[in-house]
Design a protein around this motif. Structure first.
Motif, PDB file in Angstrom:
ATOM      1  N   GLY A  71       0.522  90.420  37.666  1.00 40.04           N
ATOM      2  CA  GLY A  71       0.219  89.410  38.665  1.00 40.04           C
ATOM      3  C   GLY A  71      -0.347  88.133  38.095  1.00 40.04           C
ATOM      4  N   GLY A  72      -1.126  88.218  36.995  1.00 39.95           N
ATOM      5  CA  GLY A  72      -1.711  87.022  36.419  1.00 39.95           C
ATOM      6  C   GLY A  72      -0.928  86.455  35.265  1.00 39.95           C
ATOM      7  N   ASN A  73       0.265  86.985  35.022  1.00 43.87           N
ATOM      8  CA  ASN A  73       1.060  86.516  33.890  1.00 43.87           C
ATOM      9  C   ASN A  73       1.347  85.026  34.027  1.00 43.87           C
ATOM     10  OD1 ASN A  73       3.918  85.890  32.673  1.00 43.87           O
ATOM     11  ND2 ASN A  73       3.157  87.670  31.565  1.00 43.87           N
ATOM     12  N   ALA A  74       1.207  84.307  32.913  1.00 43.61           N
ATOM     13  CA  ALA A  74       1.363  82.856  32.938  1.00 43.61           C
ATOM     14  C   ALA A  74       2.759  82.416  33.363  1.00 43.61           C
ATOM     15  CB  ALA A  74       1.036  82.283  31.567  1.00 43.61           C
ATOM     16  N   LEU A  75       3.752  83.293  33.195  1.00 44.50           N
ATOM     17  CA  LEU A  75       5.134  82.937  33.526  1.00 44.50           C
ATOM     18  C   LEU A  75       5.550  83.409  34.907  1.00 44.50           C
ATOM     19  CD1 LEU A  75       6.899  83.670  30.118  1.00 44.50           C
ATOM     20  CD2 LEU A  75       5.773  81.584  30.894  1.00 44.50           C
ATOM     21  N   GLY A  76       4.644  84.067  35.623  1.00 41.47           N
ATOM     22  CA  GLY A  76       5.006  84.561  36.932  1.00 41.47           C
ATOM     23  C   GLY A  76       6.003  85.696  36.861  1.00 41.47           C
ATOM     24  N   VAL A  77       6.966  85.699  37.790  1.00 45.77           N
ATOM     25  CA  VAL A  77       7.874  86.833  37.900  1.00 45.77           C
ATOM     26  C   VAL A  77       9.249  86.575  37.297  1.00 45.77           C
ATOM     27  CG1 VAL A  77       6.704  87.704  39.955  1.00 45.77           C
ATOM     28  CG2 VAL A  77       8.640  86.132  40.214  1.00 45.77           C
ATOM     29  N   VAL A  78       9.552  85.321  36.910  1.00 46.78           N
ATOM     30  CA  VAL A  78      10.888  85.045  36.375  1.00 46.78           C
ATOM     31  C   VAL A  78      10.846  83.814  35.471  1.00 46.78           C
ATOM     32  CG1 VAL A  78      11.531  83.642  38.380  1.00 46.78           C
ATOM     33  CG2 VAL A  78      13.330  84.691  36.988  1.00 46.78           C
ATOM     34  N   LYS A  79      11.651  83.849  34.420  1.00 50.40           N
ATOM     35  CA  LYS A  79      11.817  82.667  33.573  1.00 50.40           C
ATOM     36  C   LYS A  79      13.295  82.484  33.264  1.00 50.40           C
ATOM     37  CE  LYS A  79      11.011  84.876  29.046  1.00 50.40           C
ATOM     38  NZ  LYS A  79      10.180  84.874  27.816  1.00 50.40           N
ATOM     39  N   PHE A  80      13.656  81.264  32.919  1.00 49.60           N
ATOM     40  CA  PHE A  80      15.050  80.892  32.710  1.00 49.60           C
ATOM     41  C   PHE A  80      15.171  80.315  31.302  1.00 49.60           C
ATOM     42  CE2 PHE A  80      13.669  80.406  37.055  1.00 49.60           C
ATOM     43  CZ  PHE A  80      14.626  81.075  37.794  1.00 49.60           C
ATOM     44  N   LEU A  81      15.956  80.968  30.455  1.00 50.80           N
ATOM     45  CA  LEU A  81      16.014  80.608  29.040  1.00 50.80           C
ATOM     46  C   LEU A  81      17.288  79.844  28.699  1.00 50.80           C
ATOM     47  CD1 LEU A  81      14.724  83.913  27.372  1.00 50.80           C
ATOM     48  CD2 LEU A  81      13.412  81.908  28.099  1.00 50.80           C
ATOM     49  N   PHE A  82      17.109  78.710  28.064  1.00 48.46           N
ATOM     50  CA  PHE A  82      18.215  77.943  27.474  1.00 48.46           C
ATOM     51  C   PHE A  82      17.775  77.628  26.047  1.00 48.46           C
ATOM     52  CE2 PHE A  82      15.648  75.854  30.595  1.00 48.46           C
ATOM     53  CZ  PHE A  82      15.138  74.709  30.017  1.00 48.46           C
ATOM     54  N   PRO A  83      18.123  78.496  25.093  1.00 48.99           N
ATOM     55  CA  PRO A  83      17.571  78.431  23.728  1.00 48.99           C
ATOM     56  C   PRO A  83      17.624  77.026  23.139  1.00 48.99           C
ATOM     57  CG  PRO A  83      18.944  80.372  23.974  1.00 48.99           C
ATOM     58  CD  PRO A  83      19.127  79.561  25.226  1.00 48.99           C
ATOM     59  N   ASN A  84      16.483  76.597  22.593  1.00 49.08           N
ATOM     60  CA  ASN A  84      16.382  75.262  22.007  1.00 49.08           C
ATOM     61  C   ASN A  84      15.285  75.257  20.955  1.00 49.08           C
ATOM     62  OD1 ASN A  84      13.706  74.159  23.437  1.00 49.08           O
ATOM     63  ND2 ASN A  84      14.901  75.245  24.973  1.00 49.08           N
ATOM     64  N   LYS A  85      15.332  74.284  20.085  1.00 48.68           N
ATOM     65  CA  LYS A  85      14.389  74.221  18.975  1.00 48.68           C
ATOM     66  C   LYS A  85      12.975  73.883  19.415  1.00 48.68           C
ATOM     67  CE  LYS A  85      15.268  69.359  17.750  1.00 48.68           C
ATOM     68  NZ  LYS A  85      15.801  68.455  16.711  1.00 48.68           N
ATOM     69  N   HIS A  86      12.815  73.451  20.671  1.00 40.87           N
ATOM     70  CA  HIS A  86      11.497  73.090  21.172  1.00 40.87           C
ATOM     71  C   HIS A  86      10.759  74.275  21.794  1.00 40.87           C
ATOM     72  CE1 HIS A  86      12.971  68.980  20.640  1.00 40.87           C
ATOM     73  NE2 HIS A  86      14.040  69.349  21.309  1.00 40.87           N
ATOM     74  N   SER A  87      11.469  75.394  21.972  1.00 36.97           N
ATOM     75  CA  SER A  87      10.880  76.612  22.551  1.00 36.97           C
ATOM     76  C   SER A  87      10.293  76.359  23.934  1.00 36.97           C
ATOM     77  CB  SER A  87       9.794  77.183  21.624  1.00 36.97           C
ATOM     78  OG  SER A  87      10.336  77.520  20.368  1.00 36.97           O
ATOM     79  N   VAL A  88      11.003  75.599  24.760  1.00 36.48           N
ATOM     80  CA  VAL A  88      10.580  75.379  26.142  1.00 36.48           C
ATOM     81  C   VAL A  88      11.626  75.952  27.084  1.00 36.48           C
ATOM     82  CG1 VAL A  88       9.264  73.310  25.562  1.00 36.48           C
ATOM     83  CG2 VAL A  88      11.653  73.090  26.268  1.00 36.48           C
ATOM     84  N   TYR A  89      11.212  76.175  28.329  1.00 35.73           N
ATOM     85  CA  TYR A  89      12.112  76.773  29.308  1.00 35.73           C
ATOM     86  C   TYR A  89      11.565  76.524  30.700  1.00 35.73           C
ATOM     87  CZ  TYR A  89       8.644  80.310  27.964  1.00 35.73           C
ATOM     88  OH  TYR A  89       7.481  80.949  27.611  1.00 35.73           O
ATOM     89  N   LEU A  90      12.295  76.932  31.711  1.00 36.77           N
ATOM     90  CA  LEU A  90      11.850  76.895  33.100  1.00 36.77           C
ATOM     91  C   LEU A  90      11.213  78.235  33.436  1.00 36.77           C
ATOM     92  CD1 LEU A  90      15.076  75.314  34.634  1.00 36.77           C
ATOM     93  CD2 LEU A  90      12.860  74.177  34.584  1.00 36.77           C
ATOM     94  N   HIS A  91      10.134  78.212  34.200  1.00 36.91           N
ATOM     95  CA  HIS A  91       9.519  79.493  34.553  1.00 36.91           C
ATOM     96  C   HIS A  91       8.653  79.369  35.801  1.00 36.91           C
ATOM     97  CE1 HIS A  91       5.402  78.484  33.157  1.00 36.91           C
ATOM     98  NE2 HIS A  91       6.003  77.819  32.184  1.00 36.91           N
ATOM     99  N   ASP A  92       8.310  80.519  36.339  1.00 36.37           N
ATOM    100  CA  ASP A  92       7.396  80.657  37.465  1.00 36.37           C
ATOM    101  C   ASP A  92       5.972  80.429  36.962  1.00 36.37           C
ATOM    102  OD1 ASP A  92       6.248  81.308  39.887  1.00 36.37           O
ATOM    103  OD2 ASP A  92       6.557  83.473  39.665  1.00 36.37           O
ATOM    104  N   THR A  93       5.021  80.381  37.853  1.00 35.92           N
ATOM    105  CA  THR A  93       3.617  80.242  37.477  1.00 35.92           C
ATOM    106  C   THR A  93       2.739  80.810  38.587  1.00 35.92           C
ATOM    107  OG1 THR A  93       1.854  78.662  36.970  1.00 35.92           O
ATOM    108  CG2 THR A  93       3.576  77.922  38.460  1.00 35.92           C
ATOM    109  N   PRO A  94       1.609  81.395  38.227  1.00 29.90           N
ATOM    110  CA  PRO A  94       0.675  81.828  39.271  1.00 29.90           C
ATOM    111  C   PRO A  94      -0.136  80.666  39.837  1.00 29.90           C
ATOM    112  CG  PRO A  94      -0.197  82.371  37.108  1.00 29.90           C
ATOM    113  CD  PRO A  94       1.185  81.825  36.884  1.00 29.90           C
TER     114      PRO A  94
END
Length: 704
Positions: free
Chosen positions: A521-544
């Protein structure tokens, strides 16, 4: 014509053309080129009455230094025998290569039984349309002189181009500029309307001599210059004014112009019927680029009208009131006045009615202005005036960014626009879903790039990035504490969980450990994340941390982009890719396994963009704050003020960034919500009040 005859004719033309400086080209009268082999083998080969269409055997030899300048007079009629009565009339030169080639075979052959018919001697005639000039030599010899400011690769391509044409010109002839040149020059001079700068293209001034002729040296210089300017336009249209944004503006802008092959550009330009249209076609074809260009033209023609639509400061206005500013507000929101008030009395444009109130409320909601009520407030005025405060520099900077975008965004893609704090799902050019996001802080920006989404992860772990491991966790570990446990984190090495107390962190590189937060429940990414591999290591994700989605400026994260209502996005993506319905996706989120990686059958392009100006479907320019300063950097670069640019580079961290004297001096202790009096002299924690997981992630992820 047999091979020997062709060789002899080419050699003869070569001798003629090397006789002196160039000013004209020559063509034979096709009537005298006998296909039956009766012609003189030493005669020069004929050329059709055209420029680029001249066959190779009719061209001067590539080794020829320069074509001849003298005009060869046609033989006197007395020198040639009169044609016999039964000799067919010689055909006139055709305007097309095919016709010119076919005519001698079908019309000029003499009957085989005629013994007294002699072939008419060839007549050399000047072709004023075609000029051969030593352009390749001129480009090579002036690379460090007259052409020093031009692109070296452009020059190399043009040297080969003109050598292959044996000096045949595109832009000049004996009468000066050709029609094609004038067409090209018009396109170069109109560059401003495309967001480029016409002053960047140097149009040579070609003037005749006192006798009305044109100096061959001038013609050569003009030919070379126009081709080089056309090549520069082609590069500028594809974004080459800022050739490497990542190195020139900052590594957060991970884009690079995709330039066309230079040889292809000059070959296509030479073949194009409308050379000006070909050049302008190299500008972006995206709909937003077209709309921005239209707004640029409108702005230049109606600056006073735009100023008149600004709403001045004034009192709070509510429905039912009348005020002169309401008339301006109606024009801005495009809401016409009703015929009557609610009480049946007449109304004018200054009356604040219900329809306008609904438009105000919708506008506030779209801009994140709180409260989302119907009051005309200072925040509403500021937003409207900002939206109307569209400058040429802003429009041009955004047009320039489109030159760096992929030419094909995809039939189905996701576009994230950082300054707007929104993303959109686009299918066949239509927006089918949009939602708010939280992006990176100015000191930890979300990078600008394009990649393909390949995986949707349900109930994900949060894998701690190296930057946070080093700056937020390592100092405490070196001080002998256990920030991992306190923050609900797990550390693994080679797939096995480790006890942080069993590691000598002063000699160990924390980047070699996988540190993560388990799903929950307290996970920083929430319940789902969306990965598009990149050298910056960023992505779309949920949040609490949901409350930040209500802020008008939502730059709070460490670089990843948090999505409001991410389950809806998962349903859209997995419905499109897998054919899964809402119930199946919801069931996986509620009851499915942890770290459930769903690979997409059809990767989805994701374009993370930075557009501070966007023209909506109503033709209104929506503007957004330059939160990272990229628009300013682009504007400075386009103005040539490179020394004023403060680059936006991603922060690279390593263990060497941490002071050797312990973690209390590195400035990151506050991320754990602790005060100085909570630690002993060695930096060990004495009490736990005020810290913990919630405050840690509030600081690291900007949550509330």
């Amino acid at each position: 014509m047999d091979f020997g005859m062709r060789v002899a004719k080419v050699l003869a033309v070569g001798l003629l053309l090397t006789a002196g400086p160039v000013s004209a080209a020559f063509a034979l009268d096709p009537a005298n080129d006998q296909p039956n082999g009766t012609g003189n083998a030493s005669e020069p080969a004929p050329a059709t009455n055209g420029a680029a269409e001249t066959a190779m055997e009719h061209q001067p030899s590539p080794e020829t230094a320069a074509p001849a300048a003298a005009t060869v007079a046609a033989p006197s009629p007395a020198q040639a025998p009169a044609p016999q009565a039964n000799t067919p009339e010689a055909p006139q030169p055709s305007s097309t290569p095919d016709a010119a080639a076919a005519a001698p075979a079908t019309e000029t052959a003499a009957p085989a039984t005629t013994a007294t018919t002699a072939p008419e001697p060839p007549k050399l005639i000047a072709d004023d349309r075609l000029v051969y000039l030593p352009v390749a030599d001129y480009i090579q010899n002036n690379a460090k002189k007259a052409l020093a400011g031009t692109d070296a690769d452009d020059r190399q391509v043009l040297v080969k181009f003109y050598t292959s044409r044996m000096g045949s010109t595109l832009w000049v002839d004996k009468q000066g500029y050709t029609a094609e040149a004038k067409n090209l020059i018009a396109a170069l001079q109109d560059a401003d309307s495309w967001g480029l700068r016409s002053a960047d293209f140097k149009i040579p001034d070609l003037k005749p001599t006192a006798t009305g002729d044109y100096n061959p040296d001038d013609l050569t210089a003009v030919e070379a210059r126009l081709s080089l300017e056309a090549m520069e336009y082609a590069r500028d249209a594809h974004g080459d004014r800022i050739s490497d944004p990542s190195s020139q503006l900052g590594t957060y802008i991970d884009r690079k112009p995709e330039l066309l092959d230079r040889k292809t550009v000059i070959d296509d330009l030479a073949a194009a019927a409308d050379k000006g249209a070909y050049l302008t076609s190299l500008n972006p074809k995206q709909e937003q680029f077209r709309r921005l260009r239209e707004k640029l033209a409108a702005l230049r023609s109606s600056k006073k009208e735009a100023e008149a639509l600004k709403i001045p400061d004034g009192p709070l206005l509510k429905p039912g009131q009348s005020n002169a500013q309401i008339a301006i507000l109606r024009k801005r929101l495009k809401v016409t006045a009703p015929a009557l008030k609610d009480d049946g009395t007449a109304v004018d444009d200054t009356y604040y009615d219900k329809a306008l109130a609904e438009a105000v409320k919708a506008y506030k909601a779209s801009k994140g202005i709180r409260p989302e009520n119907t009051t005309v407030s200072s925040s509403l005025r500021n937003s409207l005036n900002s939206g109307n405060d569209v400058t040429e520099a802003r429009l041009i900077a955004n047009m320039e960014e489109w030159r760096w975008m992929p030419a094909d965004l995809g039939n189905y893609y996701i576009m994230v626009n950082i300054p707007e704090f929104k993303f959109r799902v686009v299918s066949d050019g239509q927006v089918i879903h949009e939602e708010r996001i939280v992006s990176g802080r100015p000191d930890a920006q979300s990078p600008i790039f394009s990649e393909a989404m390949k995986t949707v992860v349900i109930q994900p772990r949060w894998n701690v990035p190296d930057s946070i491991k080093i700056k937020e966790l390592l100092p405490g570990l070196r001080a002998g504490g256990d920030p991992l446990r306190r923050q609900g984190l797990v550390a693994e090495y080679n797939g096995r969980k480790i006890d942080p107390y069993n590691v000598d962190w002063s000699r160990t590189d924390i980047r070699n450990f996988n540190v993560y937060q388990p799903p929950g429940g307290g996970n920083a990414l929430g319940v789902v994340k969306f990965l598009f591999p990149n050298k910056h290591s960023v992505y779309l994700h949920d949040t609490p941390s949901k409350s930040l989605f209500n802020e008008p400026v939502r730059a709070f994260s460490h670089g990843c982009m948090r999505v409001r209502n991410p389950v809806t996005l998962a349903e859209i993506i997995l419905g499109k890719d897998k054919g899964w319905d809402k119930e199946k996706v919801d069931d996986l989120i509620k009851n499915g396994p942890e770290e459930n990686e769903v690979a997409l059958d059809h990767p989805i392009p994701v374009h993370v963009t930075y557009f501070t100006a966007w023209v909506d479907d109503n033709g209104e320019v929506q503007t957004f704050n330059d939160v990272y300063g990229h628009e300013k950097r682009i504007t400075l670069a386009l103005a040539g003020r490179w020394n004023q640019i403060v680059k936006a580079d991603e922060k690279k961290v390593s263990p060497e960034d941490i002071p050797n004297d312990g973690w209390r001096n590195d400035g990151f202790a506050s991320l754990f919500g602790d005060d100085d009096d909570e630690y002993d002299s060695r930096g060990r924690r004495k009490k736990h009040s005020g810290g913990g997981l919630g405050n840690f992630f509030k600081q690291v992820f900007g949550g509330n």
